[in-house]
Design a protein around this motif. Structure first.
Motif, PDB file in Angstrom:
ATOM      1  N   ARG A   1       0.828  -1.375  -0.020  1.00 49.30           N
ATOM      2  CA  ARG A   1      -0.051   0.173   0.021  1.00 49.30           C
ATOM      3  C   ARG A   1       1.069   1.345  -0.049  1.00 49.30           C
ATOM      4  O   ARG A   1       0.494   2.189  -0.560  1.00 49.30           O
ATOM      5  CB  ARG A   1      -0.952  -0.031   1.208  1.00 49.30           C
ATOM      6  CG  ARG A   1      -2.024  -1.079   1.058  1.00 49.30           C
ATOM      7  CD  ARG A   1      -3.068  -1.053   2.165  1.00 49.30           C
ATOM      8  NE  ARG A   1      -4.046  -1.896   2.074  1.00 49.30           N
ATOM      9  CZ  ARG A   1      -4.549  -2.559   3.021  1.00 49.30           C
ATOM     10  NH1 ARG A   1      -4.417  -2.123   4.293  1.00 49.30           N
ATOM     11  NH2 ARG A   1      -5.666  -3.237   3.029  1.00 49.30           N
ATOM     12  N   SER A   2       2.003   1.039   0.708  1.00 50.26           N
ATOM     13  CA  SER A   2       2.653   2.395   0.852  1.00 50.26           C
ATOM     14  C   SER A   2       3.421   2.869  -0.668  1.00 50.26           C
ATOM     15  O   SER A   2       3.572   3.898  -1.128  1.00 50.26           O
ATOM     16  CB  SER A   2       3.906   2.076   1.667  1.00 50.26           C
ATOM     17  OG  SER A   2       3.315   2.074   3.343  1.00 50.26           O
ATOM     18  N   GLN A   3       3.895   1.524  -1.043  1.00 50.92           N
ATOM     19  CA  GLN A   3       4.617   1.526  -2.611  1.00 50.92           C
ATOM     20  C   GLN A   3       3.599   2.347  -3.708  1.00 50.92           C
ATOM     21  O   GLN A   3       3.834   3.233  -4.456  1.00 50.92           O
ATOM     22  CB  GLN A   3       5.135   0.472  -2.948  1.00 50.92           C
ATOM     23  CG  GLN A   3       6.381   0.125  -2.120  1.00 50.92           C
ATOM     24  CD  GLN A   3       7.224  -1.309  -2.507  1.00 50.92           C
ATOM     25  OE1 GLN A   3       6.514  -2.220  -3.759  1.00 50.92           O
ATOM     26  NE2 GLN A   3       8.113  -1.393  -2.180  1.00 50.92           N
ATOM     27  N   VAL A   4       2.431   1.626  -3.376  1.00 48.46           N
ATOM     28  CA  VAL A   4       1.108   2.168  -4.343  1.00 48.46           C
ATOM     29  C   VAL A   4       1.053   3.619  -4.223  1.00 48.46           C
ATOM     30  O   VAL A   4       0.800   4.352  -5.156  1.00 48.46           O
ATOM     31  CB  VAL A   4      -0.003   1.302  -4.425  1.00 48.46           C
ATOM     32  CG1 VAL A   4      -1.153   1.996  -5.127  1.00 48.46           C
ATOM     33  CG2 VAL A   4       0.298  -0.252  -4.816  1.00 48.46           C
ATOM     34  N   SER A   5       1.006   4.172  -3.096  1.00 44.20           N
ATOM     35  CA  SER A   5       0.521   5.410  -2.617  1.00 44.20           C
ATOM     36  C   SER A   5       1.709   6.280  -2.950  1.00 44.20           C
ATOM     37  O   SER A   5       1.333   7.538  -3.715  1.00 44.20           O
ATOM     38  CB  SER A   5       0.423   5.573  -1.198  1.00 44.20           C
ATOM     39  OG  SER A   5       0.168   6.975  -0.710  1.00 44.20           O
TER      40      SER A   5
ATOM     41  N   ARG B   1       3.658  10.357  -7.089  1.00 46.37           N
ATOM     42  CA  ARG B   1       4.666  10.649  -8.398  1.00 46.37           C
ATOM     43  C   ARG B   1       3.786  10.768  -9.566  1.00 46.37           C
ATOM     44  O   ARG B   1       4.216  11.973 -10.093  1.00 46.37           O
ATOM     45  CB  ARG B   1       5.767   9.474  -8.515  1.00 46.37           C
ATOM     46  CG  ARG B   1       6.656   9.451  -7.360  1.00 46.37           C
ATOM     47  CD  ARG B   1       7.928   8.411  -7.787  1.00 46.37           C
ATOM     48  NE  ARG B   1       8.350   7.897  -6.675  1.00 46.37           N
ATOM     49  CZ  ARG B   1       8.431   6.820  -6.164  1.00 46.37           C
ATOM     50  NH1 ARG B   1       8.013   5.749  -6.797  1.00 46.37           N
ATOM     51  NH2 ARG B   1       9.116   6.405  -5.022  1.00 46.37           N
ATOM     52  N   LEU B   2       2.981   9.979  -9.850  1.00 44.03           N
ATOM     53  CA  LEU B   2       2.052  10.093 -11.126  1.00 44.03           C
ATOM     54  C   LEU B   2       1.305  11.585 -11.037  1.00 44.03           C
ATOM     55  O   LEU B   2       1.295  12.147 -12.105  1.00 44.03           O
ATOM     56  CB  LEU B   2       1.252   9.079 -11.578  1.00 44.03           C
ATOM     57  CG  LEU B   2       1.981   7.767 -11.764  1.00 44.03           C
ATOM     58  CD1 LEU B   2       1.121   6.504 -11.826  1.00 44.03           C
ATOM     59  CD2 LEU B   2       2.803   7.627 -13.098  1.00 44.03           C
ATOM     60  N   GLU B   3       0.663  11.838  -9.826  1.00 42.78           N
ATOM     61  CA  GLU B   3       0.192  13.035  -9.836  1.00 42.78           C
ATOM     62  C   GLU B   3       0.843  14.344  -9.841  1.00 42.78           C
ATOM     63  O   GLU B   3       0.320  15.081 -10.569  1.00 42.78           O
ATOM     64  CB  GLU B   3      -0.905  12.902  -8.436  1.00 42.78           C
ATOM     65  CG  GLU B   3      -2.081  12.090  -8.713  1.00 42.78           C
ATOM     66  CD  GLU B   3      -2.501  11.874  -7.380  1.00 42.78           C
ATOM     67  OE1 GLU B   3      -2.184  12.317  -6.124  1.00 42.78           O
ATOM     68  OE2 GLU B   3      -3.595  10.870  -7.111  1.00 42.78           O
ATOM     69  N   ALA B   4       1.928  14.180  -9.483  1.00 44.00           N
ATOM     70  CA  ALA B   4       2.848  15.257  -9.527  1.00 44.00           C
ATOM     71  C   ALA B   4       3.365  15.453 -10.863  1.00 44.00           C
ATOM     72  O   ALA B   4       3.681  16.676 -11.305  1.00 44.00           O
ATOM     73  CB  ALA B   4       4.286  15.034  -8.554  1.00 44.00           C
TER      74      ALA B   4
END
Length: 106
Positions: free
Chosen positions: A91-95, A100-103
């Motif tokens: 979950r932490s890695q997905v978050s 990153r993608l949103e940034a």
């Protein structure tokens, strides 16, 4: 090589299959028959039996016979500490990846 490293390698190898992890998750709330595990996982009976054998050898599951049925249950509840930690890391890695993608979209 120390004995602990050999043990850890066997430990990880026994857990290194998605169906084995699904079986252990299915057994969290109590014992199940192979038929019940089939219904939960969608896997074939022979495949479930093969993976239960691996989990039994690694002392993650045990069973009891009642008539013609075998009821499987978790033998070592501490394995769930490890599995839950794996879920938390996932979950932490997905978050982080999502952030990153949103940034990048900004």
């Amino acid at each position: 090589m120390e004995a602990i490293h050999a043990y850890k390698a066997k430990f990880f190898k026994a857990l290194a299959h998605p169906l084995r992890l699904a079986i252990l998750d299915a057994l969290r709330d109590g014992e199940k028959t192979v038929t019940q595990l089939q219904e939960i996982t969608g896997a074939e009976q022979a495949t479930i039996s093969q993976n239960l054998s691996i989990l039994r050898t690694a002392h993650f599951v045990t069973f009891r016979k009642e008539g013609t049925l075998a009821y499987y249950r978790n033998e070592d509840p501490d394995v769930y500490l490890f599995l839950d930690l794996g879920r938390q890391v996932y979950r932490s890695q997905v978050s982080r990846q999502q952030a990153r993608l949103e940034a990048q979209d900004l």
